[in-house]
Design a protein around this motif. Structure first.
Motif, mmCIF file in Angstrom:
data_model
loop_
_atom_site.group_PDB
_atom_site.id
_atom_site.type_symbol
_atom_site.label_atom_id
_atom_site.label_comp_id
_atom_site.label_asym_id
_atom_site.label_seq_id
_atom_site.Cartn_x
_atom_site.Cartn_y
_atom_site.Cartn_z
ATOM 1 N N ASN A 150 47.344 28.763 44.489
ATOM 2 C CA ASN A 150 46.942 29.917 45.293
ATOM 3 C C ASN A 150 47.442 31.249 44.737
ATOM 4 O OD1 ASN A 150 45.570 28.376 47.256
ATOM 5 N ND2 ASN A 150 47.523 27.818 48.153
ATOM 6 N N THR A 151 48.265 31.226 43.704
ATOM 7 C CA THR A 151 48.780 32.475 43.134
ATOM 8 C C THR A 151 47.634 33.274 42.525
ATOM 9 O OG1 THR A 151 50.925 31.449 42.654
ATOM 10 C CG2 THR A 151 50.400 33.485 41.470
ATOM 11 N N ILE A 152 47.597 34.556 42.851
ATOM 12 C CA ILE A 152 46.571 35.462 42.321
ATOM 13 C C ILE A 152 47.226 36.382 41.292
ATOM 14 C CG2 ILE A 152 44.980 37.346 42.872
ATOM 15 C CD1 ILE A 152 44.794 36.094 45.714
ATOM 16 N N PHE A 153 46.612 36.467 40.119
ATOM 17 C CA PHE A 153 47.050 37.381 39.067
ATOM 18 C C PHE A 153 46.077 38.557 39.068
ATOM 19 C CE2 PHE A 153 48.220 33.122 37.780
ATOM 20 C CZ PHE A 153 49.553 33.265 37.423
ATOM 21 N N ILE A 154 46.616 39.768 39.058
ATOM 22 C CA ILE A 154 45.783 40.967 39.037
ATOM 23 C C ILE A 154 46.178 41.787 37.818
ATOM 24 C CG2 ILE A 154 45.108 43.049 40.266
ATOM 25 C CD1 ILE A 154 46.007 41.567 42.866
ATOM 26 N N ILE A 155 45.226 41.953 36.904
ATOM 27 C CA ILE A 155 45.486 42.666 35.653
ATOM 28 C C ILE A 155 44.718 43.982 35.649
ATOM 29 C CG2 ILE A 155 45.178 42.651 33.147
ATOM 30 C CD1 ILE A 155 45.492 39.612 33.229
ATOM 31 N N GLU A 156 45.448 45.068 35.379
ATOM 32 C CA GLU A 156 44.804 46.366 35.176
ATOM 33 C C GLU A 156 44.827 46.640 33.682
ATOM 34 O OE1 GLU A 156 45.219 51.095 36.322
ATOM 35 O OE2 GLU A 156 46.149 49.606 37.632
ATOM 36 N N SER A 157 43.655 46.909 33.113
ATOM 37 C CA SER A 157 43.563 47.146 31.675
ATOM 38 C C SER A 157 42.484 48.179 31.386
ATOM 39 C CB SER A 157 43.243 45.840 30.941
ATOM 40 O OG SER A 157 41.975 45.349 31.331
ATOM 41 N N LYS A 158 42.448 48.617 30.148
ATOM 42 C CA LYS A 158 41.410 49.530 29.697
ATOM 43 C C LYS A 158 40.075 48.791 29.762
ATOM 44 C CE LYS A 158 40.659 52.851 26.013
ATOM 45 N NZ LYS A 158 41.068 53.274 24.686
ATOM 46 N N ILE A 159 39.024 49.474 30.146
ATOM 47 C CA ILE A 159 37.736 48.832 30.402
ATOM 48 C C ILE A 159 37.189 48.058 29.195
ATOM 49 C CG2 ILE A 159 36.221 50.772 29.826
ATOM 50 C CD1 ILE A 159 34.741 49.979 32.528
ATOM 51 N N SER A 168 43.612 27.424 31.437
ATOM 52 C CA SER A 168 44.163 26.941 32.710
ATOM 53 C C SER A 168 44.037 27.964 33.837
ATOM 54 C CB SER A 168 45.625 26.526 32.535
ATOM 55 O OG SER A 168 46.381 27.597 32.044
ATOM 56 N N ILE A 169 43.459 29.152 33.542
ATOM 57 C CA ILE A 169 43.188 30.126 34.593
ATOM 58 C C ILE A 169 41.743 30.608 34.487
ATOM 59 C CG2 ILE A 169 45.566 30.918 34.898
ATOM 60 C CD1 ILE A 169 44.910 33.310 33.185
ATOM 61 N N LYS A 170 41.260 31.183 35.585
ATOM 62 C CA LYS A 170 39.874 31.658 35.597
ATOM 63 C C LYS A 170 39.787 33.001 36.301
ATOM 64 C CE LYS A 170 38.890 29.396 39.875
ATOM 65 N NZ LYS A 170 38.429 28.357 40.631
ATOM 66 N N ILE A 171 38.814 33.790 35.897
ATOM 67 C CA ILE A 171 38.521 35.068 36.553
ATOM 68 C C ILE A 171 37.658 34.764 37.778
ATOM 69 C CG2 ILE A 171 37.303 37.261 36.346
ATOM 70 C CD1 ILE A 171 37.880 37.158 33.330
ATOM 71 N N PHE A 172 38.044 35.313 38.939
ATOM 72 C CA PHE A 172 37.195 35.142 40.111
ATOM 73 C C PHE A 172 36.659 36.460 40.645
ATOM 74 C CE2 PHE A 172 41.414 35.387 42.018
ATOM 75 C CZ PHE A 172 41.226 36.230 43.101
ATOM 76 N N ASP A 173 37.128 37.581 40.102
ATOM 77 C CA ASP A 173 36.580 38.883 40.486
ATOM 78 C C ASP A 173 36.995 39.888 39.421
ATOM 79 O OD1 ASP A 173 35.427 41.030 41.830
ATOM 80 O OD2 ASP A 173 36.501 40.696 43.696
ATOM 81 N N GLU A 174 36.152 40.886 39.209
ATOM 82 C CA GLU A 174 36.479 41.951 38.268
ATOM 83 C C GLU A 174 35.776 43.217 38.725
ATOM 84 O OE1 GLU A 174 37.367 41.374 33.818
ATOM 85 O OE2 GLU A 174 35.231 41.849 33.911
ATOM 86 N N ARG A 175 36.524 44.335 38.733
ATOM 87 C CA ARG A 175 35.982 45.620 39.160
ATOM 88 C C ARG A 175 36.252 46.649 38.071
ATOM 89 N NH1 ARG A 175 35.124 45.044 44.941
ATOM 90 N NH2 ARG A 175 34.967 42.787 45.125
ATOM 91 N N LYS A 176 35.350 47.621 37.953
ATOM 92 C CA LYS A 176 35.506 48.674 36.955
ATOM 93 C C LYS A 176 35.552 50.027 37.648
ATOM 94 C CE LYS A 176 33.410 45.785 33.536
ATOM 95 N NZ LYS A 176 32.243 45.373 32.811
ATOM 96 N N TYR A 177 36.503 50.854 37.215
ATOM 97 C CA TYR A 177 36.708 52.196 37.752
ATOM 98 C C TYR A 177 36.922 53.144 36.582
ATOM 99 C CZ TYR A 177 37.825 49.316 41.785
ATOM 100 O OH TYR A 177 37.772 48.384 42.788
ATOM 101 N N GLY A 178 35.909 53.899 36.221
ATOM 102 C CA GLY A 178 36.050 54.829 35.106
ATOM 103 C C GLY A 178 36.422 54.098 33.822
#
Length: 190
Positions: A150-159, A168-178
């Motif tokens: 259930n642990t959620i990893f949230i990564i902020e990076s350059k677009i 062993s991990i998967k992306i379940f959501d991704e958002r873009k801001y500028g």
């Protein structure tokens, strides 16, 4: 100055170091916490109560302190820059007492995270935009028992940053801001 945007310390001003950090904007923080609350709502859970979070590359602490303001029980803050750590500690003490946070002044590229004694709900990873060792850090975190399905990893990076993830991990959501990309991941249980 940067403001807490939600919870019991809403509108509290946080200090921001003059250099060496890139604080997450209010708009991005609002989006991140809205997504976390939506995930919790769908599971019929509280996103914050009795939860433990990690804020890697903490800087001013805006992500972890936002979580504490909203009700997170405890947050581990990781920051290696000594000049930034002193401001981070001031900000933490503005938001909560010492029983609700721990600042770890180490380079997380080589750290074992042995101080963590609780299951972690969310890990914020917000490094400098030039950072490229995401897979190494994620793999290091994943070998610890405090990371659950259930642990959620949230990564902020350059677009335009291409991030290699462990299978062993998967992306379940991704958002873009500028110029920024916010990626949400969890363990791949398939």
């Amino acid at each position: 100055m940067l403001n807490i945007i939600g919870g019991r310390k809403k509108r509290l001003k946080l200090e921001v170091p003059i250099s060496g950090v890139r604080p997450t904007s209010s708009k991005k923080r609002e989006s991140i916490f809205s997504i976390l609350e939506n995930i919790a709502f769908k599971k019929n859970e509280d996103a914050y109560k009795n939860k433990y979070y990690i804020d890697l590359f903490a800087g001013s602490g805006s992500l972890g302190l936002e979580a504490i303001s909203r009700g997170v029980k405890f947050c581990y803050f990781y920051e290696k820059n000594n000049n930034v750590v002193s401001i981070l500690e001031k900000n933490c003490l503005k938001v909560c007492d010492k029983k609700r946070f721990q600042i770890v002044n180490h380079d997380i590229n080589t750290h074992s995270f042995q101080e963590i004694n609780y299951q972690i709900s969310v890990v914020f990873i917000d490094p400098p935009y030039k950072f490229s060792f995401f897979k190494k850090i994620l793999d290091n975190l994943l070998k610890n028992k405090f990371v659950t399905n259930n642990t959620i990893f949230i990564i902020e990076s350059k677009i335009d940053n291409v991030i290699n993830y462990s299978p062993s991990i998967k992306i379940f959501d991704e958002r873009k801001y500028g110029k920024t990309k916010i990626t949400f991941l969890n363990k791949n249980t398939i």
